[in-house]
Design an enzyme around this catalytic site. Structure first.
Site, PDB file in Angstrom:
ATOM      1  CE  LYS A   1       0.783   1.589   4.341  1.00 38.60           C
ATOM      2  NZ  LYS A   1       1.430   2.869   4.628  1.00 38.60           N
TER       3      LYS A   1
ATOM      4  CG  ASP B   1      -0.878   0.195   8.147  1.00 34.71           C
ATOM      5  OD1 ASP B   1      -1.697   1.115   8.347  1.00 34.71           O
ATOM      6  OD2 ASP B   1       0.335   0.393   7.961  1.00 34.71           O
TER       7      ASP B   1
END
Length: 284
Positions: A10, A136
Site C-alpha cells: 500500500k 494497517d
C-alpha cells in the site's frame, strides 16, 4: 489442498496525525491505496497441528515475530481450531519500507486460513481480527482505496485513484515506525493535508488534483532523522514525477507518473542512487 493469496503493498496518498490518544496510539486520518507490488503466500495443511512459515527472504522472522504467524495463532486460538498450517511467503515487498508488507502478509494469512480452515468469516470479521494484529491490517484485508481513521482500523471505502504508474524507491536504510511517531509532536504540526480534498480528487478522477493533494505529516520527522530520504525525494522530483511523497513512516518514496515512458526514465535515473526501485501500477 493449496491456498494462494496475494499480499499487495500500500501507499499513503495522504497521512495526517491529529493527536496522541490516551491509549498511547495516535489518532490519524489516512487515505491509502494498493499498488501492484505484492508478496505471495501459499498455505497448506501439513497434517499436523504445527504452525510454520518459510520464505526465500533472509530478512524476515519466521517465528511469532512475523505477523502472518501471529494471524494464524490468533485465528486458531479464537475459534478453537486444532489443525495446523504451513505457509510459504514469497517476499517481493521491501522490508521495513512504509509499504505495509508485514501487515499485508498478515491479511493474506487471515484470508487464506479462513478458506483453508473453512471458518466462514466475513470480510468485516477478518478486519476486526486484523486490528488486533496491527493498525494497517484491516485495510490490507479489505484492499482497494480507503479513508482510515482512529488508529487506522476504521475504514471507509473511497473511489480508486486514476490509473497511473507508481515509481517506488526504497533507500538502503530501515526506519522504525515507533521512533518516527515517538519524535512526532502532533500539536506542533503547522500544515495538515486534507482528507476531504483527497476524497474530492478521487471522486472527480483527477490525476492532477490527486498529485496536488499528496501530503504526509510524518515526512518532517523522517526526513530530519534520515537525510538520505530527503535527498531521494528531491531526486525523484527533479526527474519529473508528477507527484512525490514518502509512504507511511518511510523510508520508501513514491512518485505518481501519468505516462509509462516517463516512469521508465525516472526508474533509470534512480537506479544509480537507489538499488530497490520499482515501476508498478495502481490497483483499481
Amino acid at each position: 489442498m493449496f491456498i494462494y493469496e496475494k499480499a499487495p503493498a500500500k501507499i499513503n496518498l495522504m497521512l495526517d496525525v491529529l493527536h496522541k490518544r490516551n491509549d498511547g496510539f495516535h489518532e490519524v486520518e489516512m487515505v491509502m491505496t494498493m499498488v501492484d507490488l505484492a508478496d505471495r503466500l501459499t498455505l497448506h495443511d501439513p497434517g499436523t497441528s504445527r504452525i510454520s512459515l518459510s520464505s526465500q527472504s533472509g530478512y524476515i522472522p519466521l517465528d511469532d515475530k512475523n505477523l502472518a504467524v501471529r494471524a494464524a495463532r490468533l485465528l486458531r486460538q479464537r475459534f478453537g481450531v486444532n489443525r495446523g498450517v504451513h505457509m510459504h511467503l514469497e517476499k517481493r515487498i521491501p522490508v521495513a519500507a512504509g509499504l505495509a508488507g508485514g501487515s499485508s502478509d498478515a491479511a493474506a494469512a487471515l484470508r487464506g486460513l479462513n478458506r483453508l480452515w473453512e471458518l466462514g468469516l466475513s470480510t468485516a470479521e477478518l478486519e476486526e481480527l486484523g486490528a488486533e494484529i496491527g493498525s494497517d491490517v484491516p485495510f490490507c484485508v479489505r484492499g482497494g482505496t480507503a479513508l482510515a481513521t482512529g488508529r487506522g482500523e476504521k475504514l471507509e471505502a473511497l473511489a480508486s485513484p486514476p490509473r497511473c504508474w507508481v515509481v517506488l524507491a526504497k533507500p538502503p536504510i530501515n526506519v522504525s515506525t515507533a521512533d518516527v511517531y515517538g519524535n512526532l509532536r502532533a500539536a506542533e504540526i503547522a500544515v495538515h493535508p486534507s482528507a476531504s480534498g483527497m476524497r474530492a480528487a478521487l471522486e472527480a478522477g483527477s490525476f492532477e488534483a490527486v498529485c496536488d493533494g499528496l501530503g504526509n505529516v510524518l515526512e518532517d520527522v523522517t526526513l530530519k532523522l534520515y537525510p538520505g530520504v530527503a535527498r531521494l525525494k528531491q531526486v525523484m522530483e527533479n526527474l519529473g514525477a508528477d507527484g512525490v511523497l514518502m509512504s507511511g513512516s518511510g523510508p520508501t518514496v513514491f512518485g505518481l507518473v501519468s505516462k509509462e515512458e516517463k516512469a521508465k526514465r525516472i526508474c533509470n535515473g534512480l537506479r544509480g542512487f537507489c538499488e530497490e526501485v520499482y515501476a508498478v501500477r495502481t490497483l483499481g
